[in-house]
Scaffold this motif. Structure first.
Motif, PDB file in Angstrom:
ATOM      1  N   GLU A 181     -10.502 -64.498  30.187  1.00 48.86           N
ATOM      2  CA  GLU A 181      -9.201 -63.910  29.859  1.00 48.86           C
ATOM      3  C   GLU A 181      -8.128 -64.318  30.870  1.00 48.86           C
ATOM      4  OE1 GLU A 181      -9.647 -59.707  29.308  1.00 48.86           O
ATOM      5  OE2 GLU A 181     -10.888 -59.948  27.497  1.00 48.86           O
ATOM      6  N   LYS A 182      -8.562 -64.700  32.049  1.00 49.28           N
ATOM      7  CA  LYS A 182      -7.621 -65.126  33.079  1.00 49.28           C
ATOM      8  C   LYS A 182      -7.150 -66.562  32.861  1.00 49.28           C
ATOM      9  CE  LYS A 182      -7.294 -65.708  38.111  1.00 49.28           C
ATOM     10  NZ  LYS A 182      -8.032 -65.570  39.412  1.00 49.28           N
ATOM     11  N   ARG A 183      -8.066 -67.451  32.424  1.00 49.24           N
ATOM     12  CA  ARG A 183      -7.687 -68.864  32.336  1.00 49.24           C
ATOM     13  C   ARG A 183      -8.251 -69.605  31.124  1.00 49.24           C
ATOM     14  NH1 ARG A 183     -12.093 -71.552  35.265  1.00 49.24           N
ATOM     15  NH2 ARG A 183     -13.371 -69.996  36.340  1.00 49.24           N
ATOM     16  N   GLY A 184      -8.675 -68.857  30.096  1.00 47.60           N
ATOM     17  CA  GLY A 184      -9.260 -69.549  28.955  1.00 47.60           C
ATOM     18  C   GLY A 184      -8.754 -69.161  27.581  1.00 47.60           C
ATOM     19  N   LEU A 185      -7.882 -68.157  27.503  1.00 54.14           N
ATOM     20  CA  LEU A 185      -7.424 -67.686  26.191  1.00 54.14           C
ATOM     21  C   LEU A 185      -6.679 -68.758  25.407  1.00 54.14           C
ATOM     22  CD1 LEU A 185      -6.175 -64.049  26.963  1.00 54.14           C
ATOM     23  CD2 LEU A 185      -8.318 -64.742  25.861  1.00 54.14           C
ATOM     24  N   ILE A 198     -12.135 -72.703  22.701  1.00 52.56           N
ATOM     25  CA  ILE A 198     -12.849 -71.870  23.645  1.00 52.56           C
ATOM     26  C   ILE A 198     -14.052 -71.211  22.956  1.00 52.56           C
ATOM     27  CG2 ILE A 198     -11.412 -69.828  23.197  1.00 52.56           C
ATOM     28  CD1 ILE A 198     -12.687 -70.937  26.654  1.00 52.56           C
ATOM     29  N   TYR A 199     -15.200 -71.256  23.566  1.00 53.30           N
ATOM     30  CA  TYR A 199     -16.493 -70.779  23.068  1.00 53.30           C
ATOM     31  C   TYR A 199     -17.129 -71.731  22.053  1.00 53.30           C
ATOM     32  CZ  TYR A 199     -16.234 -66.313  25.468  1.00 53.30           C
ATOM     33  OH  TYR A 199     -16.169 -65.349  26.435  1.00 53.30           O
ATOM     34  N   ARG A 200     -16.333 -72.615  21.460  1.00 55.00           N
ATOM     35  CA  ARG A 200     -16.914 -73.600  20.531  1.00 55.00           C
ATOM     36  C   ARG A 200     -17.277 -74.884  21.251  1.00 55.00           C
ATOM     37  NH1 ARG A 200     -14.215 -77.444  18.232  1.00 55.00           N
ATOM     38  NH2 ARG A 200     -12.209 -76.354  18.367  1.00 55.00           N
ATOM     39  N   VAL A 201     -16.430 -75.302  22.187  1.00 58.15           N
ATOM     40  CA  VAL A 201     -16.666 -76.531  22.944  1.00 58.15           C
ATOM     41  C   VAL A 201     -17.744 -76.276  24.004  1.00 58.15           C
ATOM     42  CG1 VAL A 201     -15.640 -78.251  24.492  1.00 58.15           C
ATOM     43  CG2 VAL A 201     -14.320 -77.333  22.561  1.00 58.15           C
ATOM     44  N   SER A 202     -18.689 -77.189  24.120  1.00 51.77           N
ATOM     45  CA  SER A 202     -19.790 -77.030  25.072  1.00 51.77           C
ATOM     46  C   SER A 202     -19.375 -77.482  26.467  1.00 51.77           C
ATOM     47  CB  SER A 202     -21.008 -77.838  24.620  1.00 51.77           C
ATOM     48  OG  SER A 202     -21.441 -77.410  23.342  1.00 51.77           O
ATOM     49  N   GLY A 203     -19.853 -76.771  27.480  1.00 47.15           N
ATOM     50  CA  GLY A 203     -19.643 -77.180  28.865  1.00 47.15           C
ATOM     51  C   GLY A 203     -20.775 -78.077  29.323  1.00 47.15           C
ATOM     52  N   ASN A 204     -20.665 -78.622  30.521  1.00 49.66           N
ATOM     53  CA  ASN A 204     -21.706 -79.472  31.080  1.00 49.66           C
ATOM     54  C   ASN A 204     -22.979 -78.656  31.303  1.00 49.66           C
ATOM     55  OD1 ASN A 204     -23.121 -80.527  33.768  1.00 49.66           O
ATOM     56  ND2 ASN A 204     -22.127 -82.268  32.770  1.00 49.66           N
ATOM     57  N   ASP A 231     -14.095 -68.059  40.344  1.00 52.25           N
ATOM     58  CA  ASP A 231     -12.865 -68.784  40.668  1.00 52.25           C
ATOM     59  C   ASP A 231     -13.140 -69.979  41.575  1.00 52.25           C
ATOM     60  OD1 ASP A 231     -11.157 -67.164  39.195  1.00 52.25           O
ATOM     61  OD2 ASP A 231     -10.962 -65.705  40.825  1.00 52.25           O
ATOM     62  N   ASP A 232     -14.398 -70.117  42.002  1.00 54.92           N
ATOM     63  CA  ASP A 232     -14.792 -71.258  42.831  1.00 54.92           C
ATOM     64  C   ASP A 232     -14.579 -72.552  42.044  1.00 54.92           C
ATOM     65  OD1 ASP A 232     -16.769 -73.328  43.969  1.00 54.92           O
ATOM     66  OD2 ASP A 232     -16.853 -71.731  45.457  1.00 54.92           O
ATOM     67  N   SER A 233     -14.219 -73.616  42.739  1.00 53.23           N
ATOM     68  CA  SER A 233     -13.878 -74.888  42.080  1.00 53.23           C
ATOM     69  C   SER A 233     -15.036 -75.470  41.280  1.00 53.23           C
ATOM     70  CB  SER A 233     -13.411 -75.917  43.122  1.00 53.23           C
ATOM     71  OG  SER A 233     -14.412 -76.147  44.091  1.00 53.23           O
ATOM     72  N   GLN A 234     -16.280 -75.157  41.664  1.00 59.78           N
ATOM     73  CA  GLN A 234     -17.411 -75.713  40.935  1.00 59.78           C
ATOM     74  C   GLN A 234     -17.554 -75.123  39.529  1.00 59.78           C
ATOM     75  OE1 GLN A 234     -21.272 -74.754  42.689  1.00 59.78           O
ATOM     76  NE2 GLN A 234     -20.380 -72.966  43.710  1.00 59.78           N
ATOM     77  N   TRP A 235     -16.911 -73.983  39.286  1.00 63.47           N
ATOM     78  CA  TRP A 235     -16.903 -73.381  37.937  1.00 63.47           C
ATOM     79  C   TRP A 235     -15.516 -73.535  37.308  1.00 63.47           C
ATOM     80  CZ3 TRP A 235     -21.693 -73.377  38.665  1.00 63.47           C
ATOM     81  CH2 TRP A 235     -22.319 -72.741  39.735  1.00 63.47           C
ATOM     82  N   GLU A 236     -14.807 -74.553  37.733  1.00 62.25           N
ATOM     83  CA  GLU A 236     -13.428 -74.759  37.266  1.00 62.25           C
ATOM     84  C   GLU A 236     -13.346 -74.957  35.757  1.00 62.25           C
ATOM     85  OE1 GLU A 236      -9.627 -77.735  38.190  1.00 62.25           O
ATOM     86  OE2 GLU A 236     -11.598 -78.145  39.037  1.00 62.25           O
ATOM     87  N   ASP A 237     -14.322 -75.656  35.197  1.00 63.63           N
ATOM     88  CA  ASP A 237     -14.340 -75.884  33.750  1.00 63.63           C
ATOM     89  C   ASP A 237     -14.692 -74.575  33.053  1.00 63.63           C
ATOM     90  OD1 ASP A 237     -14.592 -76.705  31.152  1.00 63.63           O
ATOM     91  OD2 ASP A 237     -16.269 -78.083  31.501  1.00 63.63           O
ATOM     92  N   ILE A 238     -13.740 -73.997  32.335  1.00 68.70           N
ATOM     93  CA  ILE A 238     -13.960 -72.698  31.700  1.00 68.70           C
ATOM     94  C   ILE A 238     -15.049 -72.770  30.633  1.00 68.70           C
ATOM     95  CG2 ILE A 238     -12.247 -72.954  29.845  1.00 68.70           C
ATOM     96  CD1 ILE A 238     -12.967 -69.808  32.009  1.00 68.70           C
ATOM     97  N   HIS A 239     -15.319 -73.966  30.099  1.00 66.21           N
ATOM     98  CA  HIS A 239     -16.385 -74.119  29.104  1.00 66.21           C
ATOM     99  C   HIS A 239     -17.767 -73.922  29.730  1.00 66.21           C
ATOM    100  CE1 HIS A 239     -13.474 -75.306  26.153  1.00 66.21           C
ATOM    101  NE2 HIS A 239     -13.105 -76.373  26.832  1.00 66.21           N
TER     102      HIS A 239
END
Length: 317
Positions: free
Chosen positions: A148-152, A157-163, A183-191
């Motif tokens: 809700e902070k950086r992905g709305l 969102i929720y459909r696209v797969s992350g790494n 909020d750590d940079s390693q979890w920067e990708d909201i997916h």
């Protein structure tokens, strides 16, 4: 293992004998193309490999052409370790592994002794909540807050797969009870965050919609009259165990916010139903009606999103 004099190391590993031999022949053929004074004979190479010894070959190879050029020659040391275990060796290894596994304590025993911590992923929802003294897992709250902070506004969102590798890393951190900062940079990708949240729900031994409620929800969604259908779904939701109800209410409230941004993120209630239907509810035993069940799963999630206030609101609403 191939080690160059400059310190670079390369490991070629396989349990398939014929594949190892293919590698051997490829390297041998490359050596045979070198000037005779700088290469080992094939006879010595084969002999040493058969003897399962380590061999070192000092060669000059051109990295850009099959024919070596003086100005581009580089000295390489090839150290090839190849061991072929005979049948008896393999039998002994199998026997020892069987004995080791049979003596190995169960996961439950290790957890009771405190040697292994309770996992977040793969544990029953009520156990996670009991451990945290809450009715909603902290990990679920953190993921929702991050999205809700950086992905709305993120497309798909929720459909696209992350790494997947990063998602598994996040899963490991959560299971080790390390302090989690999304909020750590390693979890920067909201997916990655959304992928981990979906994985958490997928790996619940019993889904968010308990198995004993599955058929009842399916029968409710089949009701033709919309008002009656909503009342039936609402009644079932109210009967859920407290951790299931509270977690479901927070999750669907969050997904409703996602759907409200459909014009930007292109995720409608129908799209979210397709994504979360099979993740949140499924039958305990799969039958030949999987396609039909999937349709109902999607419709249940879609209805609960579109009629959120009527299903989760108070009696007076």
């Amino acid at each position: 293992q191939i080690t160059t004099v400059s310190g670079n190391e390369f490991l070629l590993q396989s349990d398939i004998d014929f594949l190892i031999l293919d590698w051997f022949h490829a390297i041998k053929n490359a050596i045979d193309r070198l000037p005779k004074e700088r290469s080992c004979t094939s006879r010595n190479l084969e002999y040493k490999l058969r003897r399962s010894t380590s061999i070192e070959l000092l060669n000059s190879l051109d990295t850009e052409s099959k024919e070596p050029k003086p100005e581009h020659r580089k000295s390489l040391i090839f150290r090839l370790n190849y061991s072929a275990s005979d049948t008896n060796d393999r039998s002994r290894v199998k026997s020892r592994l069987k004995k080791f596994i049979s003596r190995r304590p169960s996961l439950k025993t290790l957890q009771e002794k405190g040697l292994i911590k309770d996992q977040i992923f793969g544990s029953h929802l009520h156990l996670v909540c009991e451990h945290e003294k809450s009715t909603v897992p902290q990990f679920v709250r953190l993921c929702i807050k991050a999205v809700e902070k950086r992905g709305l506004d993120v497309d798909g969102i929720y459909r696209v797969s992350g790494n997947l590798a990063t998602i598994q890393k996040l899963r490991f951190v959560v299971n080790q009870e390390e302090k989690l900062n999304l909020d750590d940079s390693q979890w920067e990708d909201i997916h990655v965050v959304t992928g981990a949240l979906k994985m958490f729900f997928r790996e619940l031994p019993e889904p968010l919609f308990p198995y004993c409620f599955f058929e009842q929800f399916v029968e409710a969604i089949k009701i033709q009259d919309n008002t009656t259908r909503i009342k039936s779904i609402r009644s079932l939701v109210k009967k859920l165990p407290r951790p299931n109800y509270d977690t479901m209410k927070i999750l669907f409230e969050h997904l409703k916010k996602i759907a409200a941004k459909e014009s930007v993120n292109l995720m409608s209630t129908q799209s979210l139903g397709i994504v979360f239907g099979p993740t949140l509810l499924r039958p305990e035993k799969e039958t030949g009606n999987m396609a039909v069940h999937m349709l109902y799963q999607n419709q249940i999630v879609e209805l609960m999103l579109s009629e959120y206030s009527k299903i989760f609101g108070s009696e007076e609403d």
